[in-house]
Design a protein around this motif. Structure first.
Motif, PDB file in Angstrom:
ATOM      1  N   ARG A  49      36.774  46.766  43.061  1.00 36.72           N
ATOM      2  CA  ARG A  49      36.063  47.867  42.407  1.00 36.72           C
ATOM      3  C   ARG A  49      36.427  48.024  40.937  1.00 36.72           C
ATOM      4  NH1 ARG A  49      37.100  52.017  45.887  1.00 36.72           N
ATOM      5  NH2 ARG A  49      35.453  51.182  47.198  1.00 36.72           N
ATOM      6  N   SER A  50      37.706  48.122  40.621  1.00 38.52           N
ATOM      7  CA  SER A  50      38.099  48.343  39.224  1.00 38.52           C
ATOM      8  C   SER A  50      37.880  47.102  38.367  1.00 38.52           C
ATOM      9  CB  SER A  50      39.558  48.801  39.142  1.00 38.52           C
ATOM     10  OG  SER A  50      40.420  47.779  39.589  1.00 38.52           O
ATOM     11  N   LEU A  52      35.344  45.131  38.415  1.00 37.26           N
ATOM     12  CA  LEU A  52      33.932  44.916  38.092  1.00 37.26           C
ATOM     13  C   LEU A  52      33.566  45.422  36.700  1.00 37.26           C
ATOM     14  CD1 LEU A  52      32.294  45.784  41.520  1.00 37.26           C
ATOM     15  CD2 LEU A  52      32.851  43.528  40.582  1.00 37.26           C
ATOM     16  N   ALA A  53      34.364  46.315  36.134  1.00 44.37           N
ATOM     17  CA  ALA A  53      34.087  46.849  34.806  1.00 44.37           C
ATOM     18  C   ALA A  53      34.595  45.927  33.697  1.00 44.37           C
ATOM     19  CB  ALA A  53      34.719  48.230  34.654  1.00 44.37           C
ATOM     20  N   GLY A  54      35.443  44.945  34.029  1.00 43.48           N
ATOM     21  CA  GLY A  54      36.024  44.057  33.023  1.00 43.48           C
ATOM     22  C   GLY A  54      35.162  42.845  32.742  1.00 43.48           C
ATOM     23  N   ASP A  55      35.656  41.999  31.849  1.00 45.31           N
ATOM     24  CA  ASP A  55      34.966  40.751  31.517  1.00 45.31           C
ATOM     25  C   ASP A  55      35.519  39.647  32.417  1.00 45.31           C
ATOM     26  OD1 ASP A  55      33.290  38.948  30.221  1.00 45.31           O
ATOM     27  OD2 ASP A  55      34.790  38.475  28.700  1.00 45.31           O
ATOM     28  N   THR A  71      30.535  37.996  32.700  1.00 46.84           N
ATOM     29  CA  THR A  71      29.917  39.306  32.901  1.00 46.84           C
ATOM     30  C   THR A  71      29.568  39.961  31.572  1.00 46.84           C
ATOM     31  OG1 THR A  71      32.105  40.336  33.110  1.00 46.84           O
ATOM     32  CG2 THR A  71      30.975  39.715  35.155  1.00 46.84           C
ATOM     33  N   ARG A  72      30.386  39.773  30.547  1.00 46.66           N
ATOM     34  CA  ARG A  72      30.148  40.397  29.245  1.00 46.66           C
ATOM     35  C   ARG A  72      28.790  40.009  28.657  1.00 46.66           C
ATOM     36  NH1 ARG A  72      34.423  38.841  25.100  1.00 46.66           N
ATOM     37  NH2 ARG A  72      33.081  37.038  24.873  1.00 46.66           N
ATOM     38  N   ARG A  77      26.736  38.194  37.199  1.00 48.95           N
ATOM     39  CA  ARG A  77      26.670  39.549  37.737  1.00 48.95           C
ATOM     40  C   ARG A  77      27.475  39.595  39.021  1.00 48.95           C
ATOM     41  NH1 ARG A  77      22.795  37.484  35.498  1.00 48.95           N
ATOM     42  NH2 ARG A  77      21.871  36.564  37.334  1.00 48.95           N
ATOM     43  N   SER A  79      29.055  42.229  42.182  1.00 49.31           N
ATOM     44  CA  SER A  79      28.947  43.516  42.859  1.00 49.31           C
ATOM     45  C   SER A  79      29.704  43.444  44.172  1.00 49.31           C
ATOM     46  CB  SER A  79      27.486  43.889  43.110  1.00 49.31           C
ATOM     47  OG  SER A  79      26.878  42.949  43.979  1.00 49.31           O
ATOM     48  N   ASP A 136      43.182  42.303  40.087  1.00 48.09           N
ATOM     49  CA  ASP A 136      42.745  42.156  38.706  1.00 48.09           C
ATOM     50  C   ASP A 136      42.021  40.816  38.653  1.00 48.09           C
ATOM     51  OD1 ASP A 136      42.414  41.979  35.985  1.00 48.09           O
ATOM     52  OD2 ASP A 136      44.552  41.912  35.515  1.00 48.09           O
TER      53      ASP A 136
END
Length: 181
Positions: A49-50, A52-55, A71-72, A77, A79, A136
């Motif tokens: 979960r955490s 998924l917000a990173g590169d 991802t950046r 993609r 999920s 991570d």
């Protein structure tokens, strides 16, 4: 006790499919026990979960010189769903991208893998069973044959601490380098 530098761990899964120039599938699945040498491991829902917000990078065989997407830029993609870490990768029009597409169409790829670090508090142990609760995520990789490192080596790096871990890591790196010489 001396703290060793964290080593990125890798796990492999074998589900992927093509859709045009896109590769899709699961880089990891939840709840399935994997035997990793002297211990077994499962991934808990929400572990990514955490991350998924990173590169996060998409690589070929864990090689940072063979970037397939990230991802950046939106070419990768990621999920989480009830099954695991789903991915969708737009393959580049490069030699590596064309090779991946041809091998995937033929069913010749080994599967998917992912590289990660375990943050403080991200794992729990019950006897010889490790549960990853948070990771991570650094990269996912299309694996052309087998994972980059045998699971037994991963297991050693995962559970050893201090000077013994550093010594074994040096031995493994020297052996790995000798195999490429």
């Amino acid at each position: 006790m001396t703290s060793a530098t964290p080593t990125i761990e890798r796990r492999a899964f074998a589900e992927l499919r093509t859709a045009g120039r896109r590769l899709e599938g699961y880089a990891a699945t939840f709840g399935s026990a994997a035997q990793l040498g002297s211990f077994s491991e499962t991934i808990a829902p929400g572990a990514f979960r955490s991350a998924l917000a990173g590169d996060v990078l998409a690589l070929l065989d864990h090689d940072p010189a063979k970037v397939l997407g990230r991802t950046r830029s939106g070419t990768l993609r990621l999920s989480e769903d009830s099954r695991g870490l789903a991915f969708s990768l737009d393959l580049p029009d490069t030699q590596a991208g064309r090779d991946i597409l041809a091998l995937a169409d033929r069913g010749d790829l080994g599967g998917m893998s992912f590289g990660f670090l375990v943050p403080e508090g991200g794992e729990s142990w019950s006897g010889s069973t490790r549960t990853l609760r948070a990771v991570d995520l650094r990269e996912i990789s299309v694996v052309s044959a087998w994972p980059a490192y045998p699971d037994t080596e991963i297991a050693l790096r995962s559970i050893m601490r201090g000077n013994e871990a550093a010594r074994r890591r040096r031995i493994l790196v020297m052996a790995e380098n000798a195999s490429w010489a």
